[in-house]
Write an enzyme that holds these catalytic residues in place. Structure first.
Site, PDB file in Angstrom:
ATOM      1  N   LYS A   1      -4.128  93.024 -76.836  1.00  0.00           N
ATOM      2  CA  LYS A   1      -5.570  93.249 -76.690  1.00  0.00           C
ATOM      3  C   LYS A   1      -5.824  94.656 -76.156  1.00  0.00           C
ATOM      4  O   LYS A   1      -6.619  95.397 -76.689  1.00  0.00           O
ATOM      5  CB  LYS A   1      -6.147  92.181 -75.756  1.00  0.00           C
ATOM      6  CG  LYS A   1      -7.623  92.328 -75.524  1.00  0.00           C
ATOM      7  CD  LYS A   1      -8.195  91.177 -74.723  1.00  0.00           C
ATOM      8  CE  LYS A   1      -9.640  91.491 -74.350  1.00  0.00           C
ATOM      9  NZ  LYS A   1     -10.281  90.441 -73.590  1.00  0.00           N
TER      10      LYS A   1
ATOM     11  N   GLU B   1       5.248  95.543 -71.175  1.00  0.00           N
ATOM     12  CA  GLU B   1       6.320  94.841 -71.902  1.00  0.00           C
ATOM     13  C   GLU B   1       6.147  95.025 -73.412  1.00  0.00           C
ATOM     14  O   GLU B   1       7.097  95.375 -74.134  1.00  0.00           O
ATOM     15  CB  GLU B   1       6.288  93.342 -71.590  1.00  0.00           C
ATOM     16  CG  GLU B   1       6.570  92.987 -70.151  1.00  0.00           C
ATOM     17  CD  GLU B   1       5.299  92.838 -69.321  1.00  0.00           C
ATOM     18  OE1 GLU B   1       4.334  93.607 -69.531  1.00  0.00           O
ATOM     19  OE2 GLU B   1       5.283  91.962 -68.436  1.00  0.00           O
TER      20      GLU B   1
ATOM     21  N   GLY C   1      -7.664  87.074 -73.761  1.00  0.00           N
ATOM     22  CA  GLY C   1      -6.312  87.029 -74.324  1.00  0.00           C
ATOM     23  C   GLY C   1      -5.830  85.614 -74.588  1.00  0.00           C
ATOM     24  O   GLY C   1      -5.332  85.302 -75.673  1.00  0.00           O
ATOM     25  N   ARG C   2      -6.007  84.733 -73.600  1.00  0.00           N
ATOM     26  CA  ARG C   2      -5.479  83.365 -73.768  1.00  0.00           C
ATOM     27  C   ARG C   2      -6.333  82.512 -74.705  1.00  0.00           C
ATOM     28  O   ARG C   2      -5.977  81.388 -75.020  1.00  0.00           O
ATOM     29  CB  ARG C   2      -5.324  82.707 -72.396  1.00  0.00           C
ATOM     30  CG  ARG C   2      -6.581  82.727 -71.547  1.00  0.00           C
ATOM     31  CD  ARG C   2      -6.271  82.428 -70.098  1.00  0.00           C
ATOM     32  NE  ARG C   2      -7.417  82.580 -69.225  1.00  0.00           N
ATOM     33  CZ  ARG C   2      -7.780  83.726 -68.646  1.00  0.00           C
ATOM     34  NH1 ARG C   2      -7.105  84.824 -68.874  1.00  0.00           N
ATOM     35  NH2 ARG C   2      -8.838  83.757 -67.839  1.00  0.00           N
TER      36      ARG C   2
ATOM     37  N   GLU D   1      -4.088  80.382 -65.965  1.00  0.00           N
ATOM     38  CA  GLU D   1      -4.657  81.728 -65.817  1.00  0.00           C
ATOM     39  C   GLU D   1      -6.185  81.634 -65.730  1.00  0.00           C
ATOM     40  O   GLU D   1      -6.831  82.470 -65.099  1.00  0.00           O
ATOM     41  CB  GLU D   1      -4.232  82.621 -66.999  1.00  0.00           C
ATOM     42  CG  GLU D   1      -4.435  84.110 -66.739  1.00  0.00           C
ATOM     43  CD  GLU D   1      -3.721  85.013 -67.740  1.00  0.00           C
ATOM     44  OE1 GLU D   1      -2.631  85.523 -67.433  1.00  0.00           O
ATOM     45  OE2 GLU D   1      -4.251  85.215 -68.844  1.00  0.00           O
TER      46      GLU D   1
ATOM     47  N   HIS E   1      13.607  61.384 -70.548  1.00  0.00           N
ATOM     48  CA  HIS E   1      14.984  61.448 -70.053  1.00  0.00           C
ATOM     49  C   HIS E   1      15.172  62.623 -69.103  1.00  0.00           C
ATOM     50  O   HIS E   1      16.289  63.090 -68.880  1.00  0.00           O
ATOM     51  CB  HIS E   1      15.953  61.551 -71.235  1.00  0.00           C
ATOM     52  CG  HIS E   1      15.840  60.359 -72.135  1.00  0.00           C
ATOM     53  ND1 HIS E   1      16.569  59.210 -71.926  1.00  0.00           N
ATOM     54  CD2 HIS E   1      15.036  60.112 -73.200  1.00  0.00           C
ATOM     55  CE1 HIS E   1      16.235  58.321 -72.846  1.00  0.00           C
ATOM     56  NE2 HIS E   1      15.303  58.839 -73.630  1.00  0.00           N
TER      57      HIS E   1
ATOM     58  N   LYS F   1       1.919  93.696 -61.294  1.00  0.00           N
ATOM     59  CA  LYS F   1       2.083  94.777 -62.281  1.00  0.00           C
ATOM     60  C   LYS F   1       2.118  96.124 -61.574  1.00  0.00           C
ATOM     61  O   LYS F   1       2.937  96.985 -61.892  1.00  0.00           O
ATOM     62  CB  LYS F   1       0.905  94.787 -63.268  1.00  0.00           C
ATOM     63  CG  LYS F   1       0.931  93.706 -64.326  1.00  0.00           C
ATOM     64  CD  LYS F   1      -0.198  93.948 -65.329  1.00  0.00           C
ATOM     65  CE  LYS F   1      -0.503  92.710 -66.138  1.00  0.00           C
ATOM     66  NZ  LYS F   1      -1.654  92.849 -67.010  1.00  0.00           N
TER      67      LYS F   1
HETATM   68  O1  LIG Z   1      -2.824  91.353 -75.111  1.00  0.00           O
HETATM   69  P1  LIG Z   1      -2.428  92.209 -73.955  1.00  0.00           P
HETATM   70  O2  LIG Z   1      -3.492  93.180 -73.561  1.00  0.00           O
HETATM   71  O3  LIG Z   1      -1.131  92.901 -74.233  1.00  0.00           O
HETATM   72  O4  LIG Z   1      -2.235  91.274 -72.698  1.00  0.00           O
HETATM   73  C1  LIG Z   1      -1.257  90.280 -72.662  1.00  0.00           C
HETATM   74  C2  LIG Z   1      -1.465  89.301 -71.579  1.00  0.00           C
HETATM   75  O5  LIG Z   1      -1.396  89.919 -70.314  1.00  0.00           O
HETATM   76  C3  LIG Z   1      -2.329  89.336 -69.426  1.00  0.00           C
HETATM   77  O6  LIG Z   1      -3.309  90.276 -69.166  1.00  0.00           O
HETATM   78  C4  LIG Z   1      -1.687  88.884 -68.151  1.00  0.00           C
HETATM   79  O7  LIG Z   1      -0.820  89.819 -67.642  1.00  0.00           O
HETATM   80  C5  LIG Z   1      -2.871  88.129 -70.166  1.00  0.00           C
HETATM   81  O8  LIG Z   1      -4.106  87.766 -69.742  1.00  0.00           O
HETATM   82  C6  LIG Z   1      -2.795  88.594 -71.570  1.00  0.00           C
HETATM   83  O9  LIG Z   1      -2.846  87.514 -72.449  1.00  0.00           O
END
Ligand SMILES: O=P(O)(O)OC[C@H]1O[C@](O)(CO)[C@@H](O)[C@@H]1O
Length: 568
Positions: free
Chosen positions: A213, A219, A273-274, A360, A391, A516
């Site tokens: 987003k 990462e 995002g979620r 979240e 199980h 972060k």
């Molecule tokens: O789509 P992006 O901006 O890479 O964010 C990834 C994810 O990181 C977050 O901001 C949490 O660290 C989530 O809310 C989001 O889904």
């Protein structure tokens, strides 16, 4: 309720608090004797059956929950969401994931603009692009067809698409339409995840979709640079244009990264995002894998639930009922967790996805106005498909802590198996457990029953099941793309309903920021120590000790190593 009032200060909340004592006197064993009660706790919509008769609740409880919903202005809050008001007040944004699956002719406004035409412009672009990739009219740099896709993204840019992909993989229509294709997800910044993703793939036949987003997530961006290197070292830098596309709200950064803006698929800041799986985040990689027509069915299933939530009276409104009952379990009965237990292996990634959607969204400590909550909001979500979970952790659920459970069953298996001579089909065997577990939890087993069975006295306590453990059961007619969309939207709306009742902002996530920024400080230190031998500074004793050990034990790594990609 005035927006600055805590929901826990209302009469309706206090009435429910007082009502807990009445409920504590009941046992599900007795409540389930009342068929009229059970019947009125069964709701059906668009093929989905919800049975909440195994909740520690009477009809009076449910009535009180509806009054709480009124006190929380639930109907108005749902309306404000659909009207595009900036209900995500801390980020000053609308919350309009419902627009992502609205029909072409729908009108949904954000900031005075109908957003539906923009949604469909992107969907049309995805349809066209995915058809080109699937048909081979879009090929890689060496002229080969792109059979494999690696979607890079994390959190909401990963978990929802992974859930839908996993659920569709064994659906007959979807599996037929994805024959010969692979979709993989690279989420973790751990280089092992890179290795796992590129193993067995040929850059010549691979398309990388970078999903972010913000297009700033550390990462994702490092993984994107890594796979860009994987492609360009094999095929030359110009190959990137044919092998990398992006999904983002930040098209400026996409272009800066080196991806042609024509190959970027937009979404908007009003998509959290979620809650973004129905945007290009999910629709692009899934359409390349399964074809747009399959994914359109998924969107239609979600849209059906969107309309249900918006218009159905609360008594028959599945996500509203589920949301209210979760509030009852968490805030009044004091159960902090919820188990998501789908009796379908295809739903194995439902719990991890809902974990983010729920935790979240609702893992907050203050009201939407910033007032500390005098009660616990949110819950701990976890789960595994049945019967595997039986199980594993069901022991605790049956005889240890009380964990409200969601049992999700499917009438028709995606992949039925019948064996001549077996008592039941393999799916009936699975479903026998789906039907049995909720009753085992509700009824339990008394010492008297055990004594009648001649259980040795010293084992009676160990074999006793207290019962009275709540669950809901959801029965889906089948598990095709449409049903998967329905299930997703049920959970999304349920979580929002809970947040609306608790009067928190379910659509921001400030809690992820602190870690972060501390990681940024560590990253700088690692670089300075490795390249300039700078001493570790500015950390406490504990972190300094750990960092020192880490650097000393890896001192053989050169300060400026040449590019090295996994070799497995
Ligand atoms: O789509 P992006 O901006 O890479 O964010 C990834 C994810 O990181 C977050 O901001 C949490 O660290 C989530 O809310 C989001 O889904």
């Amino acid at each position: 309720m005035a927006s600055s009032t805590l929901i826990s200060d209302t009469e309706q909340w206090k009435e429910l608090k007082a009502h807990v004592a009445d409920i504590k006197k009941t046992h599900l064993r007795d409540l389930l004797r009342d068929d009229a009660r059970s019947q009125s706790m069964t709701v059906e919509f668009d093929g989905i059956l919800l049975d909440y008769s195994r909740q520690q609740a009477t009809l009076e409880t449910v009535g009180k929950l509806f009054k709480l919903a009124e006190a929380a202005s639930l109907k108005q809050k749902i309306g404000r969401m659909y009207n595009g008001e900036h209900i995500n007040s801390t980020e000053n944004r609308s919350v309009l994931h419902v627009a992502l699956r609205a029909s072409r002719d729908a009108v949904i406004q954000s900031d005075g603009k109908n957003v539906v035409p923009d949604v469909w412009k992107v969907l049309d672009k995805i349809k066209e692009f995915s058809e080109r990739v699937r048909s081979g009219s879009w090929v890689g740099a060496t002229g080969k067809q792109l059979k494999d896709v690696v979607a890079i993204g994390i959190g909401g840019s990963f978990l929802g698409p992974l859930f839908v992909h996993t659920a569709l993989q064994t659906d007959p229509e979807a599996s037929e339409s994805s024959r010969g294709r692979q979709l993989r997800f690279l989420a973790n910044v751990d280089p092992i995840d890179v290795a796992r993703n590129i193993t067995g793939l040929n850059p010549e036949t691979t398309l990388v979709v970078v999903v972010s987003k913000t297009f700033t997530t550390a990462e994702t961006m490092l993984n994107a640079r890594t796979l860009r290197e994987w492609i360009s070292s094999a095929l030359g830098p110009s190959a990137v244009a044919k092998h990398m596309v992006a999904v983002s709200t930040n098209l400026t950064l996409v272009e800066k990264f080196g991806i042609d803006p024509n190959n970027a698929f937009a979404f908007w800041d009003w998509v959290g995002g979620r809650y973004s799986v129905c945007s290009a985040v999910g629709v692009l990689p899934l359409s390349i894998q399964y074809g747009f027509p399959v994914i359109e069915k998924f969107l239609k299933g979600a849209s059906s639930i969107d309309q249900h939530v918006h218009s159905e009276p609360f008594e028959k409104n599945i996500p509203v009922l589920l949301g209210l009952l979760s509030v009852w379990n968490v805030s009044f009965l004091g159960y902090p967790a919820r188990a998501i237990l789908p009796y379908s292996q295809a739903l194995e990634k439902l719990a991890p996805h809902i974990q983010q959607v729920s935790m979240e969204s609702n893992g907050k400590g203050v009201s939407i106005d910033g007032v500390p909550l005098p009660f616990e909001a949110g819950e701990i979500d976890f789960g595994e498909p049945g019967t595997n979970g039986q199980h594993s952790f069901y022991q605790l659920i049956h005889q240890g802590r009380v964990i409200p459970c969601d049992f999700i069953g499917v009438v028709k298996s995606q992949q039925p198996v019948y064996l001549k001579g077996e008592v039941v089909s393999n799916h009936d065997e699975l479903m026998s457990n789906f039907f049995a577990q909720p009753d085992a939890l509700a009824y339990g087993k008394t010492p008297e029953q055990l004594q009648k069975e001649n259980v040795p006295p010293h084992l009676v306590a160990h074999k006793t099941f207290t019962g009275n453990r709540p669950s809901v059961s959801l029965l889906l007619p089948s598990l095709n793309a449409y049903n998967i969309g329905q299930l997703l939207a049920i959970y999304e709306h349920r979580v929002a309903v809970q947040g609306f009742i608790w009067n928190i902002n379910s659509f921001d996530q400030w809690g992820v920021e602190l870690g972060k920024s501390l990681a940024t400080q560590v990253r700088k230190q690692l670089n300075a120590s490795r390249t300039k031998k700078e001493p570790i500074q500015g950390f406490n004793f504990s972190t300094t000790t750990m960092l020192t050990r880490y650097l000393q034990a890896s001192a053989d790594i050169p300060a400026d190593p040449p590019t090295h990609l996994p070799q497995i």
